[in-house]
Write a protein that holds these residues in place. Sequence first.
Motif, PDB file in Angstrom:
ATOM      1  N   GLY A 230       0.332  -0.898   0.209  1.00 60.20           N
ATOM      2  CA  GLY A 230       0.150   0.334   0.101  1.00 60.20           C
ATOM      3  C   GLY A 230       1.122   1.015  -0.512  1.00 60.20           C
ATOM      4  O   GLY A 230       0.210   2.381  -0.369  1.00 60.20           O
ATOM      5  N   GLU A 232       4.273   1.293  -1.465  1.00 57.00           N
ATOM      6  CA  GLU A 232       4.767   1.352  -2.479  1.00 57.00           C
ATOM      7  C   GLU A 232       3.824   2.699  -3.373  1.00 57.00           C
ATOM      8  O   GLU A 232       3.501   3.033  -4.786  1.00 57.00           O
ATOM      9  N   LYS A 233       2.298   1.621  -3.329  1.00 58.19           N
ATOM     10  CA  LYS A 233       1.358   2.209  -4.041  1.00 58.19           C
ATOM     11  C   LYS A 233       1.217   4.382  -4.010  1.00 58.19           C
ATOM     12  O   LYS A 233       0.631   4.482  -4.838  1.00 58.19           O
ATOM     13  N   LEU A 237       1.621   6.438  -6.930  1.00 59.68           N
ATOM     14  CA  LEU A 237       0.118   7.009  -7.546  1.00 59.68           C
ATOM     15  C   LEU A 237       1.268   8.947  -7.186  1.00 59.68           C
ATOM     16  O   LEU A 237       0.566   9.980  -8.008  1.00 59.68           O
ATOM     17  N   GLU A 261      -8.714   7.000  -2.601  1.00 61.35           N
ATOM     18  CA  GLU A 261      -7.912   6.240  -2.590  1.00 61.35           C
ATOM     19  C   GLU A 261      -8.065   6.124  -1.385  1.00 61.35           C
ATOM     20  O   GLU A 261      -7.059   6.202  -0.693  1.00 61.35           O
ATOM     21  N   VAL A 264      -5.214   3.776   0.761  1.00 63.83           N
ATOM     22  CA  VAL A 264      -4.210   4.775   0.546  1.00 63.83           C
ATOM     23  C   VAL A 264      -3.994   6.173   1.538  1.00 63.83           C
ATOM     24  O   VAL A 264      -2.643   6.425   1.886  1.00 63.83           O
TER      25      VAL A 264
END
Length: 384
Positions: A230, A232-233, A237, A261, A264
């Motif tokens: 999460g 890393e996402k 983004l 999101e 996140v």
Amino acid sequence: MGAQRVTERFAELYGAPPQGVWAAPGRVNLIGEHTDYNDGFVMPFALPHRTLAAVSRRDDGLLRLHSADVGGEVVELRLDALAPGTDHGWTAYPAGVVWALIEAGHEITGADVHLSSTVPTGAGLSSSAALEVVVALALNDLYDLGLERWRLARLCQRAENVYVGAPTGIMDQTASACCEEGHALFLDTRDLSQRQIPFDLAAEGLRLLVVDTQVEHAHSGGEYGKRRAGCEKGAALLGVDALRDIPHAGLDAALARLGDEEEVVRLVRHVVTEDHRVERVVGLLRAGETRAIGPVLTEGHASLRDDFRVSCRELDLVVDTALAHGALGARMTGGGFGGSAIVLAEATDVDALTKAIEEAFTAAGLTTPRVFEATPSPGAHPLS
Ligand code: ADP
Ligand code: MG
């Protein structure tokens, strides 16, 4: 348990006294949780609990290992057969260190090792890092490798990540290798730069309690992986290498860009505010305002509980009970889902606090936690 005891036991096991005895401590993280795999800041200090290793060189390509804490026979491994994924027992930790040293080009021709530890295992206090670092330091000395402490820590991390197969950050090994007595270690996990920050609790009439809940919730490994993914996402983004690159002043703007999101958003908010909390604690300690770090620790707990969602009933119970009984601050420490919490308190409040925590656990029908005082202690060092 001291140097003499492990020396005697080594001689019984291997037929001659060891060439030396080394020590490496467990650690507790004061602040900076789930920041290390985001290139962020952490601030551990070394515990008085430590792992001792009595070690001698061998020149026949054999590694022989024994731990007083496991018992049983001496385990004998051939250096040329060491390979990641081949060992799923405790010997993978020391064998992994030898493998990592050899793989980095150092000439190691064998060793006899006997270990004995006072670091509780699986309590989030890094018995694994203490074990790796004590072996690395012993071999560094016996083989005259001349490696700096941070480099030994890196090799130990590689042993744990690749050989043992546990995806941990660099904090634990660096803490065990580099901490100094009476100090916490302010570590930047991006470039591994470090500063020793004076943290002399006793001189100020303060105590830091470690409360080991003795629970380990089964899903911790999978949840760790999810949090990491999460984060890393979030970085992807936001177009940064790591969440460390989001300045605290730019947090609101970054969260707005993440839009709906929701998960996140929570993860990013924890990491960015947690890095900031580490910097705030460093500032307060440098200014001699040790008591003022209490509320920052408590804020960190709320963030781990509500945003990062890695706390659990037992950890929340420790924190809530401690705060209700006069603690200056409290938080879970380590990865979460069990393990330990820390409580900062006036020395005069320690007995009442400990009793209150024990009673709260009994009332909730939970196993009584183990409570001990953590004094900032020396990092790894030779004993003889
Ligand atoms: P933590 O580092 O939080 O204590 P880990 O799961 O990372 O928990 O590491 C614990 C493991 O490390 C143990 O299960 C054992 O395999 C190994 N270990 C740690 N200390 C010792 C020791 N003194 N002797 C043998 N194995 C040990
Ligand atoms: Mg560990």
